[in-house]
Design a protein around this motif. Structure first.
Motif, PDB file in Angstrom:
ATOM      1  N   ASN A 254       0.821  -1.207   0.000  1.00 20.39           N
ATOM      2  CA  ASN A 254       0.000   0.000   0.000  1.00 20.39           C
ATOM      3  C   ASN A 254       0.850   1.249   0.000  1.00 20.39           C
ATOM      4  OD1 ASN A 254      -2.306  -1.566   0.143  1.00 20.39           O
ATOM      5  ND2 ASN A 254      -2.326  -1.565   2.357  1.00 20.39           N
ATOM      6  N   GLN A 255       0.350   2.257  -0.675  1.00 21.33           N
ATOM      7  CA  GLN A 255       0.993   3.559  -0.673  1.00 21.33           C
ATOM      8  C   GLN A 255       0.757   4.236   0.673  1.00 21.33           C
ATOM      9  OE1 GLN A 255       2.690   5.354  -3.503  1.00 21.33           O
ATOM     10  NE2 GLN A 255       2.959   3.164  -3.767  1.00 21.33           N
ATOM     11  N   LEU A 256       1.771   4.888   1.187  1.00 21.57           N
ATOM     12  CA  LEU A 256       1.628   5.609   2.448  1.00 21.57           C
ATOM     13  C   LEU A 256       0.987   6.966   2.188  1.00 21.57           C
ATOM     14  CD1 LEU A 256       5.011   4.942   4.298  1.00 21.57           C
ATOM     15  CD2 LEU A 256       2.865   3.709   4.481  1.00 21.57           C
ATOM     16  N   THR A 257       0.226   7.430   3.147  1.00 17.80           N
ATOM     17  CA  THR A 257      -0.395   8.749   3.073  1.00 17.80           C
ATOM     18  C   THR A 257       0.471   9.741   3.843  1.00 17.80           C
ATOM     19  OG1 THR A 257      -1.659   8.442   5.098  1.00 17.80           O
ATOM     20  CG2 THR A 257      -2.692   7.700   3.028  1.00 17.80           C
TER      21      THR A 257
ATOM     22  N   ALA B 280       6.926  11.370  13.590  1.00 18.13           N
ATOM     23  CA  ALA B 280       6.741  11.718  15.008  1.00 18.13           C
ATOM     24  C   ALA B 280       7.271  10.609  15.919  1.00 18.13           C
ATOM     25  CB  ALA B 280       5.267  11.979  15.295  1.00 18.13           C
ATOM     26  N   GLU B 281       7.172   9.366  15.446  1.00 15.77           N
ATOM     27  CA  GLU B 281       7.665   8.222  16.220  1.00 15.77           C
ATOM     28  C   GLU B 281       9.149   7.959  15.966  1.00 15.77           C
ATOM     29  OE1 GLU B 281       5.049   5.042  15.052  1.00 15.77           O
ATOM     30  OE2 GLU B 281       3.299   5.985  15.997  1.00 15.77           O
ATOM     31  N   ARG B 282       9.768   8.839  15.175  1.00 19.18           N
ATOM     32  CA  ARG B 282      11.200   8.740  14.826  1.00 19.18           C
ATOM     33  C   ARG B 282      11.555   7.423  14.143  1.00 19.18           C
ATOM     34  NH1 ARG B 282      14.323  12.016  19.579  1.00 19.18           N
ATOM     35  NH2 ARG B 282      12.862  13.740  19.592  1.00 19.18           N
ATOM     36  N   ARG B 283      10.662   6.966  13.323  1.00 25.92           N
ATOM     37  CA  ARG B 283      10.870   5.716  12.586  1.00 25.92           C
ATOM     38  C   ARG B 283      11.350   6.061  11.169  1.00 25.92           C
ATOM     39  NH1 ARG B 283       5.299   2.804  13.973  1.00 25.92           N
ATOM     40  NH2 ARG B 283       5.974   1.392  12.340  1.00 25.92           N
ATOM     41  N   TYR B 284      12.480   6.755  11.135  1.00 25.84           N
ATOM     42  CA  TYR B 284      13.026   7.274   9.881  1.00 25.84           C
ATOM     43  C   TYR B 284      13.412   6.161   8.907  1.00 25.84           C
ATOM     44  CZ  TYR B 284      13.455  11.185  13.118  1.00 25.84           C
ATOM     45  OH  TYR B 284      13.206  12.141  14.057  1.00 25.84           O
ATOM     46  N   GLU B 285      13.943   5.071   9.425  1.00 25.86           N
ATOM     47  CA  GLU B 285      14.351   3.964   8.565  1.00 25.86           C
ATOM     48  C   GLU B 285      13.139   3.364   7.847  1.00 25.86           C
ATOM     49  OE1 GLU B 285      16.419  -0.358   9.039  1.00 25.86           O
ATOM     50  OE2 GLU B 285      17.311   1.298  10.175  1.00 25.86           O
ATOM     51  N   GLU B 286      12.022   3.291   8.536  1.00 25.45           N
ATOM     52  CA  GLU B 286      10.803   2.759   7.917  1.00 25.45           C
ATOM     53  C   GLU B 286      10.311   3.680   6.799  1.00 25.45           C
ATOM     54  OE1 GLU B 286       6.414   1.156   9.287  1.00 25.45           O
ATOM     55  OE2 GLU B 286       8.012   1.274  10.777  1.00 25.45           O
ATOM     56  N   ILE B 287      10.452   4.981   6.993  1.00 23.17           N
ATOM     57  CA  ILE B 287      10.085   5.936   5.945  1.00 23.17           C
ATOM     58  C   ILE B 287      10.993   5.738   4.737  1.00 23.17           C
ATOM     59  CG2 ILE B 287       9.974   8.381   5.300  1.00 23.17           C
ATOM     60  CD1 ILE B 287       9.290   8.950   8.280  1.00 23.17           C
ATOM     61  N   GLU B 288      12.285   5.592   4.974  1.00 23.53           N
ATOM     62  CA  GLU B 288      13.233   5.388   3.870  1.00 23.53           C
ATOM     63  C   GLU B 288      12.966   4.062   3.163  1.00 23.53           C
ATOM     64  OE1 GLU B 288      16.353   5.897   1.143  1.00 23.53           O
ATOM     65  OE2 GLU B 288      15.042   7.247   2.237  1.00 23.53           O
TER      66      GLU B 288
ATOM     67  N   ARG C 225      10.115   4.555   0.907  1.00 20.83           N
ATOM     68  CA  ARG C 225      10.507   5.336  -0.277  1.00 20.83           C
ATOM     69  C   ARG C 225      11.189   4.439  -1.294  1.00 20.83           C
ATOM     70  NH1 ARG C 225      14.541   7.167  -2.826  1.00 20.83           N
ATOM     71  NH2 ARG C 225      16.032   6.445  -1.291  1.00 20.83           N
ATOM     72  N   VAL C 226      12.129   3.630  -0.837  1.00 14.68           N
ATOM     73  CA  VAL C 226      12.867   2.735  -1.725  1.00 14.68           C
ATOM     74  C   VAL C 226      11.929   1.713  -2.372  1.00 14.68           C
ATOM     75  CG1 VAL C 226      14.641   0.928  -1.780  1.00 14.68           C
ATOM     76  CG2 VAL C 226      15.062   3.063  -0.539  1.00 14.68           C
ATOM     77  N   ALA C 227      10.956   1.235  -1.615  1.00 15.81           N
ATOM     78  CA  ALA C 227      10.011   0.240  -2.120  1.00 15.81           C
ATOM     79  C   ALA C 227       8.938   0.848  -3.030  1.00 15.81           C
ATOM     80  CB  ALA C 227       9.332  -0.474  -0.949  1.00 15.81           C
ATOM     81  N   GLY C 228       8.938   2.173  -3.184  1.00 12.57           N
ATOM     82  CA  GLY C 228       7.951   2.820  -4.039  1.00 12.57           C
ATOM     83  C   GLY C 228       6.635   3.109  -3.352  1.00 12.57           C
ATOM     84  N   ARG C 229       6.605   2.969  -2.022  1.00  8.22           N
ATOM     85  CA  ARG C 229       5.360   3.177  -1.286  1.00  8.22           C
ATOM     86  C   ARG C 229       5.085   4.655  -1.006  1.00  8.22           C
ATOM     87  NH1 ARG C 229       5.359   0.086   3.817  1.00  8.22           N
ATOM     88  NH2 ARG C 229       3.166   0.640   3.820  1.00  8.22           N
ATOM     89  N   LEU C 230       5.988   5.542  -1.443  1.00  3.94           N
ATOM     90  CA  LEU C 230       5.755   6.983  -1.319  1.00  3.94           C
ATOM     91  C   LEU C 230       5.548   7.636  -2.688  1.00  3.94           C
ATOM     92  CD1 LEU C 230       8.421   8.009   1.365  1.00  3.94           C
ATOM     93  CD2 LEU C 230       5.999   7.529   1.704  1.00  3.94           C
ATOM     94  N   ASN C 231       5.515   6.838  -3.738  1.00  3.37           N
ATOM     95  CA  ASN C 231       5.429   7.382  -5.093  1.00  3.37           C
ATOM     96  C   ASN C 231       4.258   8.339  -5.275  1.00  3.37           C
ATOM     97  OD1 ASN C 231       7.591   5.758  -5.605  1.00  3.37           O
ATOM     98  ND2 ASN C 231       6.673   4.649  -7.298  1.00  3.37           N
ATOM     99  N   VAL C 232       3.076   7.926  -4.857  1.00  2.00           N
ATOM    100  CA  VAL C 232       1.889   8.755  -5.050  1.00  2.00           C
ATOM    101  C   VAL C 232       2.009  10.034  -4.226  1.00  2.00           C
ATOM    102  CG1 VAL C 232      -0.618   8.877  -4.719  1.00  2.00           C
ATOM    103  CG2 VAL C 232       0.422   6.807  -5.664  1.00  2.00           C
TER     104      VAL C 232
END
Length: 84
Positions: free
Chosen positions: A3-6, A15-23, A26-33
Motif C-alpha cells: 500500500n501507498q503511504l499517506t 513523530a515516532e522517529r521511525r526514519y528507517e521505515e520511511i526510507e 521510499r525505496v520500495a515505491g510506497r511513497l510514489n503517489v
C-alpha cells in the motif's frame, strides 16, 4: 501489492522517529503517489501491451527492463524454449 503511504502515515512515522521505515517505504515505491508519481505496478497484475506502451511513453525504461528480467513480460515476448 504494498500500500501507498499517506501524508498522515509519514507524519506518524516521523513523530515516532521511525526514519528507517520511511526510507524503506521510499525505496520500495510506497511513497510514489505522495511524491507526485505513480504507484508501482501491482506484482499480481498481468502486464498488457497497453501497460508497456504507457511505460514507454513515460520513459520508464528501467521499470520495463525490471519487468522483463523478472519474467513478467514473457507472455508478451513469446519466449522460445530449448528442447534437449
Amino acid at each position: 501489492m504494498t500500500n501507498q503511504l499517506t501524508q498522515a502515515d509519514v507524519d506518524r512515522l516521523y513523530a515516532e522517529r521511525r526514519y528507517e521505515e520511511i526510507e524503506d517505504a521510499r525505496v520500495a515505491g510506497r511513497l510514489n503517489v505522495l511524491l507526485g508519481g505513480e504507484a508501482p505496478i501491482d506484482p499480481d497484475q498481468t502486464i498488457t501491451d497497453a501497460d508497456i506502451t504507457r511505460l514507454y511513453s513515460q520513459r520508464r525504461y528501467d521499470e520495463i527492463e525490471e519487468l522483463r528480467q523478472t519474467g513478467r513480460l514473457d507472455h508478451l515476448l513469446n519466449p522460445t524454449t530449448e528442447e534437449n
